[in-house]
Design an enzyme around this catalytic site. Sequence first.
Site, mmCIF file in Angstrom:
data_model
loop_
_atom_site.group_PDB
_atom_site.id
_atom_site.type_symbol
_atom_site.label_atom_id
_atom_site.label_comp_id
_atom_site.label_asym_id
_atom_site.label_seq_id
_atom_site.Cartn_x
_atom_site.Cartn_y
_atom_site.Cartn_z
ATOM 1 C CG HIS A 96 4.347 1.666 1.761
ATOM 2 N ND1 HIS A 96 4.699 1.049 0.923
ATOM 3 C CD2 HIS A 96 3.029 0.904 1.767
ATOM 4 C CE1 HIS A 96 4.246 0.338 -0.014
ATOM 5 N NE2 HIS A 96 2.861 0.207 0.570
ATOM 6 C CD GLU A 97 1.230 0.245 5.063
ATOM 7 O OE1 GLU A 97 0.017 0.298 4.556
ATOM 8 O OE2 GLU A 97 2.014 -0.736 4.643
ATOM 9 C CG HIS A 144 -1.538 2.663 1.177
ATOM 10 N ND1 HIS A 144 -1.597 2.405 -0.246
ATOM 11 C CD2 HIS A 144 -0.551 1.756 1.598
ATOM 12 C CE1 HIS A 144 -0.944 1.364 -0.649
ATOM 13 N NE2 HIS A 144 -0.200 1.025 0.388
HETATM 14 NI NI NI Z 1 1.011 -0.523 0.392
#
Ligand code: NI
Length: 177
Positions: A143-144, A147
Amino acid sequence: MMKDIREIIELGNPLLREVAKPVTDVQSPEVKDLIRVLDATCKASKGMGIAAPQLGVSLRVFVVVPYQYGTDFKIRPEPIIVINPKLTPVGRKTEEDWEGCLSIPGLRGIVSRHTQMNVSYIDPDGESKTIKVDDLVARIFQHENDHLDGVMFLDRILSVKDLITDREYFRQAEEQK
Ligand code: NI
């Protein structure tokens, strides 16, 4: 400590869609400040991770707080500070689960992620590290890392029907107890 907490930018802000740049000088005061601010902001938001682009900083840095399933959030594990990461899936196994994001408050979605990943990165001392992560922690890393490439979890959901509000999520969790 309070002054280290920054505003988290939210969905729709074009800065969240940029591809972040690699860090060239890990030991620079700017990067040291960024790491402190990321950790403080993540802690204040009770997040399991936060990436520099969420503070409007286009650098390949994120923080992961490796909570495990079933732990209460009172004891905070030591955060993992990740610079210039490279993620490689281990095997082909994937798993679907709920995911949320500090930049998309109030909403969760079902996202499929690899169950196990190898992660190579630079730590805040400038040391190269390689770790193997799995399950929830592997999910947070993916998830990170997204980004850093301008990708939000919403881009990965298969259907709008895989979305739930926080309030409904907690209502259902309570019901299942
Ligand atoms: Ni996030």
